[in-house]
Design a protein around this motif. Structure first.
Motif, PDB file in Angstrom:
ATOM      1  N   ALA A   1       8.768 -12.939  -9.215  1.00  0.00           N
ATOM      2  CA  ALA A   1       8.094 -14.167  -9.661  1.00  0.00           C
ATOM      3  C   ALA A   1       6.750 -14.260  -8.956  1.00  0.00           C
ATOM      4  O   ALA A   1       6.601 -13.839  -7.801  1.00  0.00           O
ATOM      5  N   GLY A   2       5.757 -14.815  -9.657  1.00  0.00           N
ATOM      6  CA  GLY A   2       4.454 -15.037  -9.055  1.00  0.00           C
ATOM      7  C   GLY A   2       3.712 -13.756  -8.733  1.00  0.00           C
ATOM      8  O   GLY A   2       3.975 -12.689  -9.296  1.00  0.00           O
ATOM      9  N   GLU A   3       2.776 -13.866  -7.792  1.00  0.00           N
ATOM     10  CA  GLU A   3       1.909 -12.745  -7.431  1.00  0.00           C
ATOM     11  C   GLU A   3       1.776 -12.635  -5.919  1.00  0.00           C
ATOM     12  O   GLU A   3       1.862 -13.631  -5.196  1.00  0.00           O
ATOM     13  N   LYS A   4       1.531 -11.416  -5.455  1.00  0.00           N
ATOM     14  CA  LYS A   4       1.285 -11.188  -4.033  1.00  0.00           C
ATOM     15  C   LYS A   4       0.355  -9.992  -3.886  1.00  0.00           C
ATOM     16  O   LYS A   4       0.479  -8.997  -4.617  1.00  0.00           O
ATOM     17  N   GLU A   5      -0.549 -10.106  -2.938  1.00  0.00           N
ATOM     18  CA  GLU A   5      -1.535  -9.049  -2.717  1.00  0.00           C
ATOM     19  C   GLU A   5      -1.014  -8.063  -1.675  1.00  0.00           C
ATOM     20  O   GLU A   5      -0.507  -8.470  -0.622  1.00  0.00           O
ATOM     21  N   TRP A   6      -1.148  -6.775  -1.988  1.00  0.00           N
ATOM     22  CA  TRP A   6      -0.617  -5.728  -1.115  1.00  0.00           C
ATOM     23  C   TRP A   6      -1.709  -4.734  -0.723  1.00  0.00           C
ATOM     24  O   TRP A   6      -2.665  -4.514  -1.468  1.00  0.00           O
ATOM     25  N   GLU A   7      -1.513  -4.132   0.425  1.00  0.00           N
ATOM     26  CA  GLU A   7      -2.288  -2.963   0.837  1.00  0.00           C
ATOM     27  C   GLU A   7      -1.303  -1.924   1.363  1.00  0.00           C
ATOM     28  O   GLU A   7      -0.465  -2.239   2.222  1.00  0.00           O
ATOM     29  N   VAL A   8      -1.372  -0.725   0.819  1.00  0.00           N
ATOM     30  CA  VAL A   8      -0.478   0.360   1.229  1.00  0.00           C
ATOM     31  C   VAL A   8      -1.333   1.506   1.758  1.00  0.00           C
ATOM     32  O   VAL A   8      -2.287   1.932   1.089  1.00  0.00           O
ATOM     33  N   ARG A   9      -1.018   1.975   2.946  1.00  0.00           N
ATOM     34  CA  ARG A   9      -1.751   3.076   3.555  1.00  0.00           C
ATOM     35  C   ARG A   9      -0.848   4.298   3.713  1.00  0.00           C
ATOM     36  O   ARG A   9       0.371   4.207   3.611  1.00  0.00           O
ATOM     37  N   GLY A  10      -1.470   5.411   3.984  1.00  0.00           N
ATOM     38  CA  GLY A  10      -0.720   6.637   4.202  1.00  0.00           C
ATOM     39  C   GLY A  10       0.004   6.615   5.539  1.00  0.00           C
ATOM     40  O   GLY A  10      -0.050   5.642   6.298  1.00  0.00           O
ATOM     41  N   THR A  11       0.666   7.696   5.859  1.00  0.00           N
ATOM     42  CA  THR A  11       1.400   7.808   7.117  1.00  0.00           C
ATOM     43  C   THR A  11       0.468   8.290   8.222  1.00  0.00           C
ATOM     44  O   THR A  11      -0.499   9.009   7.973  1.00  0.00           O
ATOM     45  N   SER A  12       0.759   7.893   9.443  1.00  0.00           N
ATOM     46  CA  SER A  12       0.033   8.421  10.590  1.00  0.00           C
ATOM     47  C   SER A  12       0.910   9.379  11.393  1.00  0.00           C
ATOM     48  O   SER A  12       0.450   9.971  12.369  1.00  0.00           O
ATOM     49  N   ARG A  13       2.149   9.514  10.992  1.00  0.00           N
ATOM     50  CA  ARG A  13       3.067  10.500  11.578  1.00  0.00           C
ATOM     51  C   ARG A  13       4.013  10.928  10.479  1.00  0.00           C
ATOM     52  O   ARG A  13       4.559  10.096   9.754  1.00  0.00           O
ATOM     53  N   THR A  14       4.223  12.209  10.315  1.00  0.00           N
ATOM     54  CA  THR A  14       5.097  12.707   9.264  1.00  0.00           C
ATOM     55  C   THR A  14       6.547  12.336   9.557  1.00  0.00           C
ATOM     56  O   THR A  14       7.049  12.606  10.652  1.00  0.00           O
ATOM     57  N   ALA A  15       7.183  11.693   8.587  1.00  0.00           N
ATOM     58  CA  ALA A  15       8.605  11.342   8.676  1.00  0.00           C
ATOM     59  C   ALA A  15       8.974  10.670   9.996  1.00  0.00           C
ATOM     60  O   ALA A  15       9.844  11.137  10.730  1.00  0.00           O
ATOM     61  N   PRO A  16       8.339   9.530  10.317  1.00  0.00           N
ATOM     62  CA  PRO A  16       8.701   8.825  11.561  1.00  0.00           C
ATOM     63  C   PRO A  16      10.106   8.243  11.457  1.00  0.00           C
ATOM     64  O   PRO A  16      10.615   7.992  10.361  1.00  0.00           O
ATOM     65  N   MET A  17      10.726   8.014  12.599  1.00  0.00           N
ATOM     66  CA  MET A  17      12.098   7.520  12.637  1.00  0.00           C
ATOM     67  C   MET A  17      12.198   6.305  13.550  1.00  0.00           C
ATOM     68  O   MET A  17      11.332   6.073  14.405  1.00  0.00           O
ATOM     69  N   TYR A  18      13.281   5.553  13.390  1.00  0.00           N
ATOM     70  CA  TYR A  18      13.532   4.394  14.246  1.00  0.00           C
ATOM     71  C   TYR A  18      13.677   4.847  15.696  1.00  0.00           C
ATOM     72  O   TYR A  18      13.063   4.290  16.606  1.00  0.00           O
ATOM     73  N   ARG A  19      14.523   5.854  15.928  1.00  0.00           N
ATOM     74  CA  ARG A  19      14.619   6.493  17.242  1.00  0.00           C
ATOM     75  C   ARG A  19      13.833   7.788  17.152  1.00  0.00           C
ATOM     76  O   ARG A  19      14.220   8.703  16.440  1.00  0.00           O
ATOM     77  N   ASP A  20      12.711   7.845  17.870  1.00  0.00           N
ATOM     78  CA  ASP A  20      11.783   8.952  17.691  1.00  0.00           C
ATOM     79  C   ASP A  20      11.157   9.314  19.034  1.00  0.00           C
ATOM     80  O   ASP A  20      11.286   8.570  20.023  1.00  0.00           O
TER      81      ASP A  20
END
Length: 398
Positions: free
Chosen positions: A159-178
């Motif tokens: 519903a409605g609208e929202k503005e987004w910005e999506v950027r690339g990764t700064s680390r390949t396949a980062p993980m929660y525990r990394d």
């Protein structure tokens, strides 16, 4: 499980199957307004907040970039016997939303049958665990600052609208525990724009992103984010570590002084890796899931009219000549071979009216259904659970 949501996502993103998940950023739009409104509406989200005893951090409110203290919009409701239950104060919450705020409900699939059914369908599709979070933003409230997620996400603007910005990764396949905190955002902007009702977006793990309604004035935005955490090589290695405890060589203390036993450990580790492949791990992962929540079937409440498979992942049907095994959630059931047609129907993931099914696969379907419900692989289709399938999944004999 054939599910209209999955069909809509694949069509919107131009996907032909689950293999595209996590491969790259992509966005598109659904062409079925009825499907979008069927998933969740702002009023239904607020109704969940009103009727459930929710608590932080599962239900949160943000205003002007900061989290609002729960005391502002929670009230202890006291019963005539003095029992206290923390409930959302809808009057206070309404005031916050009128001023401009963002509400977040994590794991909406725990509280809403449609969200539950949608997550189960995505789990059968992806063979990974899925949860869905809902985000309602009013007026020109801001969202979270630039961040990345440790899992792939599918986002649907409801519903409605929202503005987004999506950027690339700064680390390949980062993980929660990394080994790296991955705190520096990428400078590469992959896409920036406005998500409108019916738009769908896939943000792979590690891509930086942010969303806001700043500058959009009055109005609202509701989107849901399906989080899909895929297994990794590190997940496989952790699983192998658990299996290592079966072998004595791994249970001995490490020799800090002389380093003896190192070659034996390395050889045992190599053997363990050869014996238990990533494919073995993925199969075991599905079986390690616990049985899902469901309303128990009690014959004192009425007959078993309609059932549906509620396993987290598609049960395995293994035919062995005159017998057949059903494997799901760590359980293994053995039935007579003539039960196969009934099993294929009952374990399809679609609701199965037992009386109608008997005309298709035979009268034994009633007995098989009772067994599967008793073993908690299937559940009785209550009116509430049925509402989660309506308009999204047809019954198995229609």
């Amino acid at each position: 499980m054939e599910h209209q949501l999955i069909n809509g996502i694949e069509a919107a993103l131009g996907w032909k199957g689950v293999d595209e998940l996590g491969k790259g950023f992509v966005r598109g739009s659904m062409d079925d307004p009825a499907l979008v409104s069927r998933i969740l509406t702002p009023n239904r989200l607020l109704d969940i907040a009103m009727r459930r005893s929710l608590s932080r951090p599962q239900f949160r409110c943000f205003q002007k970039g900061d989290e609002v203290h729960p005391a502002v919009y929670y009230t202890d409701t006291v019963s005539p016997r003095g029992q206290s239950i923390s409930m959302v104060n809808m009057r206070s919450l309404g005031r916050l939303l009128g001023e401009g705020a963002t509400l977040i409900l994590d794991q909406a699939n725990v509280f809403d049958p449609t969200m539950e059914v949608a997550c189960r369908a995505l789990q059968w599709w992806s063979h990974e665990r899925v949860q869905v979070n809902a985000y309602l933003t009013t007026n020109d409230a801001s969202g979270f600052p630039l961040h990345w997620d440790d899992h792939d996400v599918l986002i649907i603007q409801l519903a409605g609208e929202k503005e987004w910005e999506v950027r690339g990764t700064s680390r390949t396949a980062p993980m929660y525990r990394d080994s790296d905190p991955n705190n520096t955002p990428s400078e590469e902007i992959v896409w920036a724009g406005v998500m409108k009702t019916g738009d769908v977006m896939h943000i792979p793990r590690g891509h930086w992103h942010q969303a806001t309604r700043n500058g959009h004035g009055s109005g609202n935005s509701l989107h849901v984010t399906f989080g899909i955490t895929q297994r990794t090589g590190a997940s496989w290695m952790a699983w192998l570590a658990d299996w290592s405890r079966e072998h004595e060589v791994f249970r001995h203390d490490l020799d800090r002084v002389h380093g003896t036993g190192t070659k034996a450990l390395a050889a045992a580790a190599a053997q363990l890796i050869g014996e238990r492949s990533p494919a073995d791990f993925l199969a075991a992962y599905e079986q390690a899931t616990t049985l899902p929540r469901h309303v128990p079937f009690l014959d004192v409440l009425g007959p078993l009219d309609t059932v549906v498979c509620t396993a987290h992942f598609p049960p395995q049907i293994q035919e062995n000549g005159e017998s057949v095994d059903v494997v799901a959630s760590g359980k293994k059931l053995t039935l007579t071979g003539k039960a196969v047609p009934a099993l294929r129907l009952l374990l399809s993931g679609k609701p199965v009216p037992v009386e109608q099914a008997a005309a298709v696969v035979g009268a034994e379907v009633a007995e098989v259904a009772e067994i599967l419900v008793k073993e908690e692989i299937c559940a009785t289709l209550t009116p509430e659970l049925s509402s989660g399938y309506t308009g999204l999944v047809t019954n198995a004999v229609s």
